[in-house]
Design a protein around this motif. Structure first.
Motif, PDB file in Angstrom:
ATOM      1  N   THR A 318       2.184  -8.749  10.479  1.00 60.44           N
ATOM      2  CA  THR A 318       3.295  -8.182  11.815  1.00 60.44           C
ATOM      3  C   THR A 318       3.918  -6.799  11.870  1.00 60.44           C
ATOM      4  OG1 THR A 318       4.768  -8.530   9.718  1.00 60.44           O
ATOM      5  CG2 THR A 318       4.152 -10.684  11.555  1.00 60.44           C
ATOM      6  N   SER A 319       4.044  -6.075  12.847  1.00 57.07           N
ATOM      7  CA  SER A 319       4.533  -4.841  12.772  1.00 57.07           C
ATOM      8  C   SER A 319       5.859  -4.277  11.564  1.00 57.07           C
ATOM      9  CB  SER A 319       4.840  -4.033  14.461  1.00 57.07           C
ATOM     10  OG  SER A 319       6.109  -5.082  15.060  1.00 57.07           O
ATOM     11  N   THR A 320       6.894  -5.003  11.675  1.00 63.05           N
ATOM     12  CA  THR A 320       6.842  -4.914  11.015  1.00 63.05           C
ATOM     13  C   THR A 320       7.440  -4.442   9.603  1.00 63.05           C
ATOM     14  OG1 THR A 320       9.344  -6.227  11.793  1.00 63.05           O
ATOM     15  CG2 THR A 320      10.059  -5.020   9.814  1.00 63.05           C
ATOM     16  N   TYR A 321       6.303  -5.099   8.966  1.00 64.26           N
ATOM     17  CA  TYR A 321       5.727  -5.343   7.683  1.00 64.26           C
ATOM     18  C   TYR A 321       4.421  -3.953   7.944  1.00 64.26           C
ATOM     19  CZ  TYR A 321       3.410  -5.912   3.180  1.00 64.26           C
ATOM     20  OH  TYR A 321       2.502  -6.152   1.968  1.00 64.26           O
ATOM     21  N   LEU A 322       3.592  -3.871   8.671  1.00 67.68           N
ATOM     22  CA  LEU A 322       3.079  -2.509   8.826  1.00 67.68           C
ATOM     23  C   LEU A 322       3.667  -1.728   8.387  1.00 67.68           C
ATOM     24  CD1 LEU A 322       0.340  -4.093  11.654  1.00 67.68           C
ATOM     25  CD2 LEU A 322      -0.167  -4.186   9.302  1.00 67.68           C
ATOM     26  N   ALA A 323       5.037  -0.852   8.620  1.00 70.23           N
ATOM     27  CA  ALA A 323       5.471  -0.051   9.322  1.00 70.23           C
ATOM     28  C   ALA A 323       6.244  -0.452   7.300  1.00 70.23           C
ATOM     29  CB  ALA A 323       6.555  -0.098  10.070  1.00 70.23           C
ATOM     30  N   ILE A 324       6.332  -0.802   6.672  1.00 75.10           N
ATOM     31  CA  ILE A 324       6.484  -0.059   5.108  1.00 75.10           C
ATOM     32  C   ILE A 324       5.575  -0.424   4.543  1.00 75.10           C
ATOM     33  CG2 ILE A 324       8.904  -1.515   6.163  1.00 75.10           C
ATOM     34  CD1 ILE A 324       8.385  -4.123   4.346  1.00 75.10           C
ATOM     35  N   LYS A 325       3.807  -1.336   4.693  1.00 73.69           N
ATOM     36  CA  LYS A 325       3.041  -1.905   4.086  1.00 73.69           C
ATOM     37  C   LYS A 325       2.308  -0.767   2.736  1.00 73.69           C
ATOM     38  CE  LYS A 325      -1.506  -0.609   6.401  1.00 73.69           C
ATOM     39  NZ  LYS A 325      -1.605   0.327   5.588  1.00 73.69           N
ATOM     40  N   ASP A 326       2.701   0.718   2.677  1.00 73.61           N
ATOM     41  CA  ASP A 326       1.880   1.000   1.966  1.00 73.61           C
ATOM     42  C   ASP A 326       3.440   1.258   0.641  1.00 73.61           C
ATOM     43  OD1 ASP A 326      -0.120   1.456   3.303  1.00 73.61           O
ATOM     44  OD2 ASP A 326       0.007   3.343   4.721  1.00 73.61           O
ATOM     45  N   LEU A 327       4.018   0.876   0.882  1.00 75.66           N
ATOM     46  CA  LEU A 327       5.306   1.326   0.257  1.00 75.66           C
ATOM     47  C   LEU A 327       4.866   0.783  -1.206  1.00 75.66           C
ATOM     48  CD1 LEU A 327       8.426   1.273   2.552  1.00 75.66           C
ATOM     49  CD2 LEU A 327       7.599   3.333   1.892  1.00 75.66           C
ATOM     50  N   PRO A 328       5.754   1.472  -2.499  1.00 75.89           N
ATOM     51  CA  PRO A 328       5.509   0.788  -3.579  1.00 75.89           C
ATOM     52  C   PRO A 328       6.153  -0.917  -3.975  1.00 75.89           C
ATOM     53  CG  PRO A 328       5.704   2.953  -4.176  1.00 75.89           C
ATOM     54  CD  PRO A 328       5.840   2.687  -2.418  1.00 75.89           C
ATOM     55  N   LEU A 329       5.511  -2.012  -4.044  1.00 74.61           N
ATOM     56  CA  LEU A 329       6.569  -3.707  -4.088  1.00 74.61           C
ATOM     57  C   LEU A 329       7.566  -3.073  -4.447  1.00 74.61           C
ATOM     58  CD1 LEU A 329       5.332  -6.109  -4.110  1.00 74.61           C
ATOM     59  CD2 LEU A 329       5.047  -6.290  -6.531  1.00 74.61           C
ATOM     60  N   ALA A 330       8.035  -2.646  -5.621  1.00 73.97           N
ATOM     61  CA  ALA A 330       9.355  -2.477  -5.995  1.00 73.97           C
ATOM     62  C   ALA A 330      10.386  -1.774  -4.366  1.00 73.97           C
ATOM     63  CB  ALA A 330       9.974  -1.435  -6.891  1.00 73.97           C
TER      64      ALA A 330
END
Length: 582
Positions: A318-330
């Protein structure tokens, strides 16, 4: 002075032949079993196996440790589950033969088909080879915990001979085919155990391109098969395009190839709408055409693990997740817990993935919650879709909330294959065929998606002990995990607990045998992560007479060898000495 290197005392021996279990001792000397039953003499080391099963080491016909066997001395998780022999080069994917200018193409091929990160391979592969015999020498130089046999992989052979034309799946000329046969012959003479290939449309490179062998025609495949026949050795392994075509279309080609080779052929047999017809056609081909074709079956769902800590989950495209996918898990968790992010992600539609497997991640009717122990045969009512219906919520909402549990370490099990009906009843008919073998652990592949290398433990727990119907005997399951696959690939020196056979053994506390939930570990080159799975109940696993693990913990022993060519027992197996029925 001790007469033997190792003696296993008083175990319940399930010898791999399928015969009834019996109680006795096993003596090992120089890596071979030399006595079975009751006899005089002591061991330099002894294991008390009273009340425990003693079995041969398990043999997995379908793994992808081609890379891991170069950068690691442990072939786990397979070796964590009693496996002492693995076969690599399956699906026609591998790293040799390879010219330096083609290395990136083979990395992209393995990255796409087998979900091994390119960065891991770029750092971990030594590339101190070009030819396939060179690659085998590289494998042999590194000690391992268990034995490795190799298939010559068709895709690298095709690229080595045809270059870009091979990658683009152009038809092979007579000259191309002759060159491929020479390379196969060279591999067989160096000790390869056969040829691996694939015609599966889902097998694609990391760029989304079909694999080089996808369009290989009957002439190319049968000429390679003839090379096996000329050598009088080796097995032909193939992933068919079932799921995209029918068994009615596939089995005649398999029969033609097997007849041309005059050698065993094994292929993957997933559950599809015509799986029963496929077995009928297989049995008929073996009976009427005089060929030796074996369907290879994973005895549980092909289980893709989904979560925020692994490669895929229902919202990963999803575009919403792809925008944050490279953030650390926390940080990703913190974002996903925001009501506005949750609402946006639930409203998003998923984009088209490069890897076809990711496209299954929204099959909510076959997506299940896992706990400390994984249930690999849950009913529909336990699926995300079933839970959502019972709760009056959407499947997306249920899945989203589950992913946030355990600080983002929660995992969902997706039955991407063998689980169309949310049960394994169909496998009961598969087991009834003499032309079905167990395999497909896929160890060394799908690092961030699948962890099926534990199927041996599952087979022993679920199919012989825990299932509420349709169980089979321990003796039958051990035979299917040991002697049957060993014989298929010409390794007649293993798979039996008898004098003259390799001392590849397991000592198992059957009552305590249990699978843990897969977890993510970080032990790959370049800091890469992978799924791993362990188990309780393995008191000792032994390869070449050396204990490679005790109570689930690996030892420092690395007796594993590269298996070159067909193998024979050292001496004719004798009857167990003074054995008593258990």
């Amino acid at each position: 002075m001790a007469e033997f290197d190792l003696v296993i005392r008083g175990g319940t021996i399930v010898d791999g032949s399928g015969a009834p279990r019996f109680t006795g001792d096993v003596a090992i000397q120089g890596g071979w079993i030399v006595r079975v039953g009751h006899f005089e003499g002591n061991g330099s080391e002894e294991i008390d196996a009273t009340g425990l099963l003693v079995t041969p080491g398990f043999v997995d016909l379908h793994t992808h440790y081609d890379g891991q066997s170069i950068w690691s001395d442990r072939l786990n998780p397979s070796s964590d589950h009693g496996v002492t022999t693995v076969l690599v080069g399956n699906c026609g994917i591998g790293f040799a033969p390879c010219r330096p200018e083609d290395r990136q193409d083979l990395i992209e091929l393995m990255e796409g088909v087998e979900d091994i990160p390119g960065a891991v391979m770029s750092e971990g592969l030594t590339w101190d080879w070009e030819t396939f015999p060179d690659f085998m020498d590289a494998l042999e130089r590194r000690p391992h915990d268990i034995d490795v046999g190799v298939l010559v992989p068709h895709s690298p052979v095709r690229i080595y001979v045809m270059g870009r034309r091979g990658i683009d799946r152009e038809p092979a000329t007579a000259e191309d085919r002759a060159a491929m046969r020479r390379l196969l012959r060279e591999g067989l003479e160096a000790g390869a155990l056969g040829l691996g290939t694939s015609k599966l449309a889902a097998h694609r490179t990391s760029k989304g391109e079909l694999i080089p062998t996808y369009a290989s025609d009957e002439t190319e495949l049968t000429e390679l098969a003839h090379e096996l026949g000329n050598a009088g050795r080796g097995v032909f392994q193939m992933v068919t395009d079932v799921g995209y075509t029918t068994y009615e279309e596939q089995v005649p080609l398999l029969t033609t190839i097997a007849a041309a080779a005059g050698r065993p052929l094994t292929y993957t047999h997933p559950q599809s709408k015509d799986w029963r017809r496929g077995i009928e056609l297989l049995d008929e081909a073996n009976r009427k055409a005089g060929v030796d074709i074996k369907a290879q079956l994973l005895p549980r769902p092909v289980g893709m693990m989904l979560g925020l800590s692994v490669s895929a989950h229902p919202f990963c495209m999803t575009s919403t997740y792809l925008a944050i996918k490279d953030l650390p898990l926390a940080a990703r968790l913190a974002e996903m817990r925001k009501p506005e992010v949750r609402a946006a992600m639930l409203a998003d539609s998923a984009g088209e993935p490069t890897n076809p497997l990711v496209g299954f991640s929204r099959r909510f009717d076959r997506l299940f919650i896992t706990s400390t122990l994984v249930n690999y045969e849950p009913g529909f009512e336990q699926s995300i879709a079933g839970l959502a219906a019972a709760q009056g919520r959407s499947p997306e909402e249920v899945a989203y909330d589950e992913l946030l549990k355990d600080d983002g370490q929660a995992m969902l099990l997706l039955g991407i294959g063998n689980y169309e009906d949310c049960n394994l009843d169909w496998m009961e008919e598969m087991f009834a065929s003499d032309n079905v073998v167990l395999g497909l652990g896929d160890g060394g592949a799908h690092y961030g998606m699948i962890c099926d290398a534990s199927y041996s433990t599952f087979g022993l727990t679920h199919w012989t002990r825990d299932r509420d119907h349709g169980r089979i005997s321990v003796e039958s399951m051990i035979h299917r995990l040991t002697r049957q696959p060993a014989m298929l690939i010409g390794l007649e020196d293993r798979g039996l607990v008898a004098p003259g056979y390799r001392a590849h053994l397991n000592v198992i506390d059957y009552d305590k045998l249990a699978l843990h939930r897969p977890t993510v570990i970080s032990d790959l080159p370049a800091g890469g992560h992978r799924l791993s799975q362990t188990a309780d109940g393995y008191v000792a696993t032994i390869a070449h007479g050396k204990v490679i693990s005790r109570n689930g913990e690996p030892t420092a022993e690395r007796p594993g060898k590269l298996v070159r060519g067909a193998q024979s027992p050292r001496a004719a197996a004798a009857r167990p000495l003074a054995a008593t029925a258990a």
